[in-house]
Design a protein around this motif. Structure first.
Motif, PDB file in Angstrom:
ATOM      1  N   MET A   1       0.839  -1.201   0.000  1.00  0.00           N
ATOM      2  CA  MET A   1       0.000   0.000   0.000  1.00  0.00           C
ATOM      3  C   MET A   1       0.872   1.248   0.000  1.00  0.00           C
ATOM      4  N   LYS A   2       0.268   2.360  -0.373  1.00  0.00           N
ATOM      5  CA  LYS A   2       0.980   3.628  -0.461  1.00  0.00           C
ATOM      6  C   LYS A   2       0.593   4.548   0.692  1.00  0.00           C
ATOM      7  N   ALA A   3       1.436   5.561   0.912  1.00  0.00           N
ATOM      8  CA  ALA A   3       1.206   6.509   2.002  1.00  0.00           C
ATOM      9  C   ALA A   3      -0.156   7.176   1.893  1.00  0.00           C
ATOM     10  N   ALA A   4      -0.569   7.514   0.668  1.00  0.00           N
ATOM     11  CA  ALA A   4      -1.847   8.199   0.470  1.00  0.00           C
ATOM     12  C   ALA A   4      -3.035   7.374   0.937  1.00  0.00           C
ATOM     13  N   GLU A   5      -2.863   6.043   0.986  1.00  0.00           N
ATOM     14  CA  GLU A   5      -3.967   5.159   1.353  1.00  0.00           C
ATOM     15  C   GLU A   5      -4.106   4.965   2.857  1.00  0.00           C
ATOM     16  N   ILE A   6      -3.087   5.326   3.611  1.00  0.00           N
ATOM     17  CA  ILE A   6      -3.151   5.108   5.063  1.00  0.00           C
ATOM     18  C   ILE A   6      -2.919   6.378   5.870  1.00  0.00           C
ATOM     19  N   MET A   7      -2.514   7.462   5.230  1.00  0.00           N
ATOM     20  CA  MET A   7      -2.160   8.676   5.974  1.00  0.00           C
ATOM     21  C   MET A   7      -3.375   9.342   6.607  1.00  0.00           C
ATOM     22  N   THR A   8      -3.127  10.107   7.658  1.00  0.00           N
ATOM     23  CA  THR A   8      -4.154  10.934   8.279  1.00  0.00           C
ATOM     24  C   THR A   8      -4.202  12.274   7.538  1.00  0.00           C
ATOM     25  N   SER A   9      -5.370  12.618   7.046  1.00  0.00           N
ATOM     26  CA  SER A   9      -5.535  13.847   6.273  1.00  0.00           C
ATOM     27  C   SER A   9      -6.951  14.380   6.463  1.00  0.00           C
ATOM     28  N   PRO A  10      -7.162  15.701   6.534  1.00  0.00           N
ATOM     29  CA  PRO A  10      -6.156  16.752   6.416  1.00  0.00           C
ATOM     30  C   PRO A  10      -5.234  16.788   7.622  1.00  0.00           C
ATOM     31  N   VAL A  11      -4.080  17.378   7.411  1.00  0.00           N
ATOM     32  CA  VAL A  11      -3.068  17.439   8.453  1.00  0.00           C
ATOM     33  C   VAL A  11      -3.154  18.779   9.180  1.00  0.00           C
ATOM     34  N   PHE A  12      -2.968  18.753  10.496  1.00  0.00           N
ATOM     35  CA  PHE A  12      -2.944  19.977  11.285  1.00  0.00           C
ATOM     36  C   PHE A  12      -1.497  20.453  11.372  1.00  0.00           C
ATOM     37  N   ALA A  13      -1.240  21.659  10.882  1.00  0.00           N
ATOM     38  CA  ALA A  13       0.107  22.209  10.862  1.00  0.00           C
ATOM     39  C   ALA A  13       0.161  23.461  11.722  1.00  0.00           C
ATOM     40  N   ILE A  14       1.375  23.882  12.053  1.00  0.00           N
ATOM     41  CA  ILE A  14       1.595  25.066  12.879  1.00  0.00           C
ATOM     42  C   ILE A  14       2.633  25.947  12.183  1.00  0.00           C
ATOM     43  N   ALA A  15       2.462  27.253  12.264  1.00  0.00           N
ATOM     44  CA  ALA A  15       3.402  28.188  11.650  1.00  0.00           C
ATOM     45  C   ALA A  15       4.706  28.205  12.431  1.00  0.00           C
ATOM     46  N   GLN A  29      -5.956  19.868  21.585  1.00  0.00           N
ATOM     47  CA  GLN A  29      -7.297  19.998  21.022  1.00  0.00           C
ATOM     48  C   GLN A  29      -7.563  18.956  19.942  1.00  0.00           C
ATOM     49  N   LYS A  30      -6.558  18.680  19.125  1.00  0.00           N
ATOM     50  CA  LYS A  30      -6.736  17.762  17.989  1.00  0.00           C
ATOM     51  C   LYS A  30      -6.324  16.330  18.318  1.00  0.00           C
ATOM     52  N   HIS A  31      -5.845  16.126  19.541  1.00  0.00           N
ATOM     53  CA  HIS A  31      -5.441  14.786  19.986  1.00  0.00           C
ATOM     54  C   HIS A  31      -4.379  14.185  19.066  1.00  0.00           C
ATOM     55  N   VAL A  32      -3.356  14.979  18.775  1.00  0.00           N
ATOM     56  CA  VAL A  32      -2.229  14.514  17.966  1.00  0.00           C
ATOM     57  C   VAL A  32      -0.953  14.699  18.765  1.00  0.00           C
ATOM     58  N   SER A  33       0.048  13.897  18.458  1.00  0.00           N
ATOM     59  CA  SER A  33       1.307  13.964  19.209  1.00  0.00           C
ATOM     60  C   SER A  33       2.419  14.670  18.456  1.00  0.00           C
ATOM     61  N   GLY A  34       2.124  15.136  17.236  1.00  0.00           N
ATOM     62  CA  GLY A  34       3.123  15.851  16.458  1.00  0.00           C
ATOM     63  C   GLY A  34       2.480  16.737  15.413  1.00  0.00           C
ATOM     64  N   THR A  49       7.014  17.830  18.150  1.00  0.00           N
ATOM     65  CA  THR A  49       6.302  16.702  18.746  1.00  0.00           C
ATOM     66  C   THR A  49       6.270  16.821  20.259  1.00  0.00           C
ATOM     67  N   GLU A  50       5.558  15.894  20.880  1.00  0.00           N
ATOM     68  CA  GLU A  50       5.493  15.871  22.333  1.00  0.00           C
ATOM     69  C   GLU A  50       6.888  15.756  22.940  1.00  0.00           C
ATOM     70  N   GLY A  51       7.755  15.033  22.263  1.00  0.00           N
ATOM     71  CA  GLY A  51       9.110  14.858  22.774  1.00  0.00           C
ATOM     72  C   GLY A  51       9.874  16.156  22.919  1.00  0.00           C
ATOM     73  N   ASP A  52       9.521  17.154  22.111  1.00  0.00           N
ATOM     74  CA  ASP A  52      10.198  18.449  22.193  1.00  0.00           C
ATOM     75  C   ASP A  52       9.830  19.225  23.445  1.00  0.00           C
ATOM     76  N   PHE A  53       8.790  18.770  24.152  1.00  0.00           N
ATOM     77  CA  PHE A  53       8.339  19.485  25.345  1.00  0.00           C
ATOM     78  C   PHE A  53       8.569  18.691  26.624  1.00  0.00           C
ATOM     79  N   GLY A 132      -0.624  15.357   4.584  1.00  0.00           N
ATOM     80  CA  GLY A 132      -1.016  14.272   5.471  1.00  0.00           C
ATOM     81  C   GLY A 132       0.137  13.883   6.364  1.00  0.00           C
ATOM     82  N   ILE A 133      -0.095  12.914   7.200  1.00  0.00           N
ATOM     83  CA  ILE A 133       0.959  12.410   8.080  1.00  0.00           C
ATOM     84  C   ILE A 133       0.722  10.922   8.317  1.00  0.00           C
ATOM     85  N   VAL A 134       1.797  10.167   8.296  1.00  0.00           N
ATOM     86  CA  VAL A 134       1.727   8.731   8.571  1.00  0.00           C
ATOM     87  C   VAL A 134       2.441   8.473   9.886  1.00  0.00           C
TER      88      VAL A 134
END
Length: 236
Positions: A1-15, A29-34, A49-53, A132-134
């Motif tokens: 399978m390809k990334a597009a078939e399993i990725m989480t999308s839309p992706v939440f990004a930060i500036a 809020q979005k229950h994501v770890s990165g 990511t959470e590891g950065d904090f 997206g993000i895998v």
């Protein structure tokens, strides 16, 4: 399978110029770890990511090293640690130049990259922008689906035995010359000698995976190479 078939999308990004507090709130809020970090044009420039904090001055978890190690690492490493534990902007704590993948990246390549770079998630980009993000969770969902698709099948004892023998020939670790396989009413019997105890479990796993196998009986004897002692199979 390809990334597009399993990725989480839309992706939440930060500036990249956003405050660390904003990134933390968004992850909660979005229950994501990165989060992918993007510049003003929406291009991927980092990951946070959470590891950065984990090592933060606000919660008293800054990294403390022995004096001799600080001297060995030099002032640059100390300065970098300080930036990560005290930085207030996302671009001050993020991982720069993150490993990214395309939408057509295979799952095999995704796993290889995760292991090589020791990361838990990979952003998926199109024209440099995250779409997206895998994560390991996506791969776990894929694995769960694969397990659910496995249906019990009927097979003759001869077919089960032939399948196991064929699979053993494909494995460089399998002791094909010192073991034998007997199948009766769908139950696989493992007989013979192994020279590494780890081969026992691997052979049981291989036998259990044979289509039609109903169970596995372990009659293997371990010959310890250094002492020459024979160890009987464990009693179950």
């Amino acid at each position: 399978m390809k990334a597009a078939e399993i990725m989480t999308s839309p992706v939440f990004a930060i500036a990249s110029d956003a405050k660390v507090a904003e990134a933390v709130r968004l992850m909660l809020q979005k229950h994501v770890s990165g989060l992918p970090v993007v510049d003003a044009a929406g291009k991927l420039v980092g990951m946070v990511t959470e590891g950065d904090f984990l090592r933060r001055s606000e919660i008293g978890t800054t990294k403390r090293r022995a004096r001799w190690l600080e001297l060995l690492l030099g002032p640059g490493a100390q300065a970098e640690n300080y930036t990560h534990s005290h930085g207030r902007r996302v671009d001050e704590v993020m991982t720069r130049e993150p490993v990214a993948i395309a939408e057509d990246t295979s799952t095999a390549e995704i796993v290889r990259l995760m292991e090589k770079h020791r990361v838990k998630r990979l952003p998926v980009v199109r024209d440099g922008k995250p779409v997206g993000i895998v994560s390991r969770a996506n791969l776990l969902h894929l694995f769960a689906g694969a397990l659910a698709d496995v249906k019990p099948v009927a097979a003759s004892d001869a077919a089960i035995r032939e399948h196991i023998q064929a699979e053993m020939k494909k494995q460089s670790w399998a002791p094909t010359g010192s073991t034998s396989i007997i199948v009766r009413d769908g139950v696989v019997q493992l007989w013979g000698t192994i020279f590494d105890e780890r081969e026992r479990l691997a052979l049981k796993v291989l036998a259990e995976g044979a289509p039609g196998a109903k169970g596995v009986e372990d009659h293997l004897i371990w010959l310890e190479p250094m002492s020459g002692l024979y160890l009987e199979p464990p009693k179950v």
